[in-house]
Write a protein that holds these residues in place. Sequence first.
Motif, PDB file in Angstrom:
ATOM      1  N   GLU A 193       0.826  -1.220   0.000  1.00 12.06           N
ATOM      2  CA  GLU A 193       0.000   0.000   0.000  1.00 12.06           C
ATOM      3  C   GLU A 193       0.858   1.267   0.000  1.00 12.06           C
ATOM      4  OE1 GLU A 193      -2.230  -1.123   3.525  1.00 12.06           O
ATOM      5  OE2 GLU A 193      -4.090  -0.791   2.434  1.00 12.06           O
ATOM      6  N   VAL A 201      -9.505   3.781  -5.901  1.00  8.33           N
ATOM      7  CA  VAL A 201      -8.570   2.955  -5.125  1.00  8.33           C
ATOM      8  C   VAL A 201      -9.332   2.000  -4.202  1.00  8.33           C
ATOM      9  CG1 VAL A 201      -6.697   2.990  -3.431  1.00  8.33           C
ATOM     10  CG2 VAL A 201      -6.829   4.779  -5.153  1.00  8.33           C
ATOM     11  N   THR A 202      -8.968   0.738  -4.300  1.00  7.27           N
ATOM     12  CA  THR A 202      -9.556  -0.281  -3.416  1.00  7.27           C
ATOM     13  C   THR A 202      -8.473  -0.824  -2.503  1.00  7.27           C
ATOM     14  OG1 THR A 202     -11.122  -0.974  -5.120  1.00  7.27           O
ATOM     15  CG2 THR A 202     -10.685  -2.552  -3.350  1.00  7.27           C
ATOM     16  N   SER A 203      -8.818  -1.001  -1.222  1.00  6.44           N
ATOM     17  CA  SER A 203      -7.961  -1.802  -0.362  1.00  6.44           C
ATOM     18  C   SER A 203      -8.834  -2.750   0.459  1.00  6.44           C
ATOM     19  CB  SER A 203      -7.064  -0.945   0.534  1.00  6.44           C
ATOM     20  OG  SER A 203      -6.063  -1.800   1.100  1.00  6.44           O
ATOM     21  N   SER A 228      -3.884   2.023   6.621  1.00  9.43           N
ATOM     22  CA  SER A 228      -4.101   2.012   5.159  1.00  9.43           C
ATOM     23  C   SER A 228      -4.360   3.419   4.636  1.00  9.43           C
ATOM     24  CB  SER A 228      -5.312   1.137   4.801  1.00  9.43           C
ATOM     25  OG  SER A 228      -4.979  -0.213   4.876  1.00  9.43           O
ATOM     26  N   LEU A 229      -5.173   4.177   5.366  1.00 14.16           N
ATOM     27  CA  LEU A 229      -5.497   5.544   4.916  1.00 14.16           C
ATOM     28  C   LEU A 229      -4.237   6.411   4.905  1.00 14.16           C
ATOM     29  CD1 LEU A 229      -8.911   6.049   6.753  1.00 14.16           C
ATOM     30  CD2 LEU A 229      -8.566   6.069   4.268  1.00 14.16           C
ATOM     31  N   LEU A 237      -2.216   5.176   1.760  1.00 13.12           N
ATOM     32  CA  LEU A 237      -2.830   5.375   0.438  1.00 13.12           C
ATOM     33  C   LEU A 237      -3.327   6.809   0.222  1.00 13.12           C
ATOM     34  CD1 LEU A 237      -4.799   2.007   0.252  1.00 13.12           C
ATOM     35  CD2 LEU A 237      -2.966   2.714  -1.307  1.00 13.12           C
ATOM     36  N   ILE A 277      -9.294   6.080   0.213  1.00  7.84           N
ATOM     37  CA  ILE A 277      -9.769   4.760  -0.250  1.00  7.84           C
ATOM     38  C   ILE A 277     -11.198   4.918  -0.758  1.00  7.84           C
ATOM     39  CG2 ILE A 277     -10.393   2.417   0.495  1.00  7.84           C
ATOM     40  CD1 ILE A 277      -8.103   2.656   2.612  1.00  7.84           C
ATOM     41  N   PHE A 337     -13.517  -0.190   0.292  1.00 10.91           N
ATOM     42  CA  PHE A 337     -12.802  -0.981   1.297  1.00 10.91           C
ATOM     43  C   PHE A 337     -13.593  -2.248   1.559  1.00 10.91           C
ATOM     44  CE2 PHE A 337     -11.067  -2.045   5.487  1.00 10.91           C
ATOM     45  CZ  PHE A 337      -9.712  -1.920   5.216  1.00 10.91           C
ATOM     46  N   PHE A 346     -14.904   6.199   3.329  1.00  6.90           N
ATOM     47  CA  PHE A 346     -14.984   5.223   2.235  1.00  6.90           C
ATOM     48  C   PHE A 346     -16.194   5.587   1.369  1.00  6.90           C
ATOM     49  CE2 PHE A 346     -13.324   1.920   5.507  1.00  6.90           C
ATOM     50  CZ  PHE A 346     -12.024   2.332   5.301  1.00  6.90           C
TER      51      PHE A 346
END
Length: 274
Positions: free
Chosen positions: A56, A75-77, A96-97, A100, A103, A106, A141
Amino acid sequence: MKMLKETYTLSNGIKIPKIGLGTWQVGNGDEAYNSVALALKNGYRHVDTAQGYQNEESVGRAIKDSNIPREDIFVTSKLDASIKDAQGAVKAIEASLEKLGYIDLFIIHAPWPWSAMGSDCKKGNVEVYKVMEEYYKKGVFKSIGVSNFNPDDIQNILDNCDITPHVNQIGYFIGLDQSKTIQFCNKHNIFIEAYSPLGIGYLLANQDIQNTAKKYGKTTAQICIRYLLQKEVAPLPKTTKEHRMIENSSVDFEISIEDMDFLDTIKGDPRKWE
Ligand code: A2P
């Protein structure tokens, strides 16, 4: 190129580019950074990563450095499959945020940890999904969902949470029977994303698909990807190579109904796990 500009619309109105770049097994550092940078340079506007891919940071850096407006790159995580508690989910989401920047989608990576596939984590899935709902309600999200969930696992979310998942990301390619999950998702307006559209590369050796490709003057990979688009799902082909990124997105042609029917007769999963 044209296909990279086309979008599907999720049940909540959010638009998602039809083809995304997969980044599974793409190493953090130069490999992930260069893959994403090359894909964006060639018109990709949808990137799929995951906490579990451990890339990431580089994916996020390539997106930032591209200077493409935030709203133009989807963007996908994914929440690591081992995390099934609220506190762990919040911690992982914040990380993650941070990496990246933002997002769009998610999703829970899998209904169970990879080390305990098939185990019952229904309570934990509800717990982490409720955390994701809070991030969705706050607007952090744009959409939320699941991955590798079968109808039972999804029903658990429907029964115990407020928001119907917008997406279920599953392994899906010519020959792999996902009809039960897809039927269930269609009924509940849950959009399907297809990871491993090339069967992690092994499907490309299939003689029947190769013959179909010859008939259209296309590559085998292009037939595999186009097939999924005509099934109205979003393929996420993974490659680190620029010429393949271009090939995989040059799928602005039509497979006839007869040939789609023929491809539907192919059965089996050629994937090998080394
Ligand atoms: P590479 O990254 O070296 O290009 P899937 O998307 O089904 O998981 O498949 C990914 C695998 O297929 C990777 O090994 C990738 O290798 C390879 N691949 C991706 N696109 C193509 C293509 N157009 N032709 C041949 N192999 C491809």
